[in-house]
Design a protein around this motif. Structure first.
Motif, PDB file in Angstrom:
ATOM      1  N   GLY A 170      12.411  -0.390 -11.816  1.00 57.57           N
ATOM      2  CA  GLY A 170      12.254   0.750 -10.926  1.00 57.57           C
ATOM      3  C   GLY A 170      10.842   1.313 -10.957  1.00 57.57           C
ATOM      4  O   GLY A 170      10.244   1.605  -9.906  1.00 57.57           O
ATOM      5  N   LEU A 171      10.274   1.455 -12.144  1.00 59.22           N
ATOM      6  CA  LEU A 171       8.908   1.976 -12.254  1.00 59.22           C
ATOM      7  C   LEU A 171       7.893   0.977 -11.699  1.00 59.22           C
ATOM      8  O   LEU A 171       6.888   1.375 -11.104  1.00 59.22           O
ATOM      9  CB  LEU A 171       8.605   2.314 -13.717  1.00 59.22           C
ATOM     10  N   TRP A 172       8.149  -0.298 -11.884  1.00 53.89           N
ATOM     11  CA  TRP A 172       7.307  -1.343 -11.279  1.00 53.89           C
ATOM     12  C   TRP A 172       7.306  -1.180  -9.762  1.00 53.89           C
ATOM     13  O   TRP A 172       6.263  -1.241  -9.108  1.00 53.89           O
ATOM     14  CB  TRP A 172       7.858  -2.703 -11.712  1.00 53.89           C
ATOM     15  N   THR A 173       8.492  -0.948  -9.198  1.00 53.11           N
ATOM     16  CA  THR A 173       8.608  -0.743  -7.755  1.00 53.11           C
ATOM     17  C   THR A 173       7.823   0.482  -7.305  1.00 53.11           C
ATOM     18  O   THR A 173       7.174   0.465  -6.248  1.00 53.11           O
ATOM     19  CB  THR A 173      10.094  -0.600  -7.362  1.00 53.11           C
ATOM     20  N   MET A 174       7.853   1.543  -8.092  1.00 50.80           N
ATOM     21  CA  MET A 174       7.103   2.761  -7.751  1.00 50.80           C
ATOM     22  C   MET A 174       5.599   2.501  -7.744  1.00 50.80           C
ATOM     23  O   MET A 174       4.874   2.959  -6.859  1.00 50.80           O
ATOM     24  CB  MET A 174       7.430   3.882  -8.739  1.00 50.80           C
ATOM     25  N   ARG A 175       5.132   1.771  -8.743  1.00 51.57           N
ATOM     26  CA  ARG A 175       3.693   1.477  -8.807  1.00 51.57           C
ATOM     27  C   ARG A 175       3.249   0.630  -7.627  1.00 51.57           C
ATOM     28  O   ARG A 175       2.184   0.861  -7.042  1.00 51.57           O
ATOM     29  CB  ARG A 175       3.352   0.786 -10.139  1.00 51.57           C
ATOM     30  N   GLN A 176       4.064  -0.374  -7.272  1.00 54.01           N
ATOM     31  CA  GLN A 176       3.691  -1.204  -6.121  1.00 54.01           C
ATOM     32  C   GLN A 176       3.709  -0.399  -4.835  1.00 54.01           C
ATOM     33  O   GLN A 176       2.881  -0.610  -3.944  1.00 54.01           O
ATOM     34  CB  GLN A 176       4.620  -2.406  -6.008  1.00 54.01           C
TER      35      GLN A 176
END
Length: 211
Positions: A170-176
């Motif tokens: 989820g945090l990876w998705t936010m950064r992207q």
């Protein structure tokens, strides 16, 4: 360039805020200014269709909606975030957005949202995230706002911010999402610098199904 991130959760430092912080960190790393705006913990009612905003240029209920409207005029992009309640976006966020977007239509004032990139972010314990994203994104599509996507649906999971920290994907998705937003903003600015003119806004005729 600046992105306004709207926290539509009743919890100022909750899971939604943690997701928005991750988006903001990626935008900051790309040289994009960010600001997180919290709508507050009080219940936010929706539009009452009084028409007062047409003459006032703001909602007749002078609360966080008008505060955000003033900030929106100076923003180049937006991220609206909220929690999932009963498998849809939180009612306070939707009521807030109803009034924020509905009061944005005066012809003698600049449109705060048209042609500005936007993204939706949601947080949930478990389910209802894609329905909530759809709730929020409808405001963008009716306002001629390009929607910024990420590598997955823009969602995080957890009951607390510390649990969101465990949602690595989820945090990876936010950064992207933040990086994609920064790229789109830079492309739009490059187009402006090259003399690309925004599309004309046609003043069409509004109808319903019986006339």
């Amino acid at each position: 360039m600046k992105v306004l991130l709207v926290n539509g959760s009743p919890h100022k430092q909750g899971c939604t805020n943690r997701a928005l912080e991750e988006v903001a960190s990626a935008l900051d790393a790309e040289g994009i200014e960010t600001q997180i705006f919290w709508i507050g913990a009080k219940p936010v009612g929706g539009c009452v269709a009084c028409g007062g905003c047409a003459t006032r240029g703001a909602c007749v209920f002078n609360d966080s909606v008008n505060e955000c409207r003033a900030l929106a005029a100076g923003a180049d992009g937006f991220v609206f975030g909220g929690p999932v309640h009963y498998a849809h976006a939180a009612g306070s966020l939707l009521g807030f957005m109803d009034r924020l977007f509905y009061s944005n239509g005066r012809a003698d004032q600049p449109n705060a949202f048209r042609l500005k990139p936007a993204a939706a972010v949601v947080s949930a314990r478990r389910g209802g995230t894609t329905a909530a994203l759809d709730d929020i994104q409808k405001f963008f599509t009716i306002s001629e706002m390009p929607i910024v996507a990420s590598r997955y649906w823009n969602q995080v999971h957890g009951n607390t911010p510390s649990e969101v920290e465990q949602d690595a994907e989820g945090l990876w998705t936010m950064r992207q999402l933040g990086r994609n937003m920064a790229w789109m903003l830079k492309c739009l600015q490059a187009g402006k610098d090259a003399g690309v003119v925004p599309p004309e806004a046609e003043m069409g005729q509004r109808t319903n199904f019986i006339r």
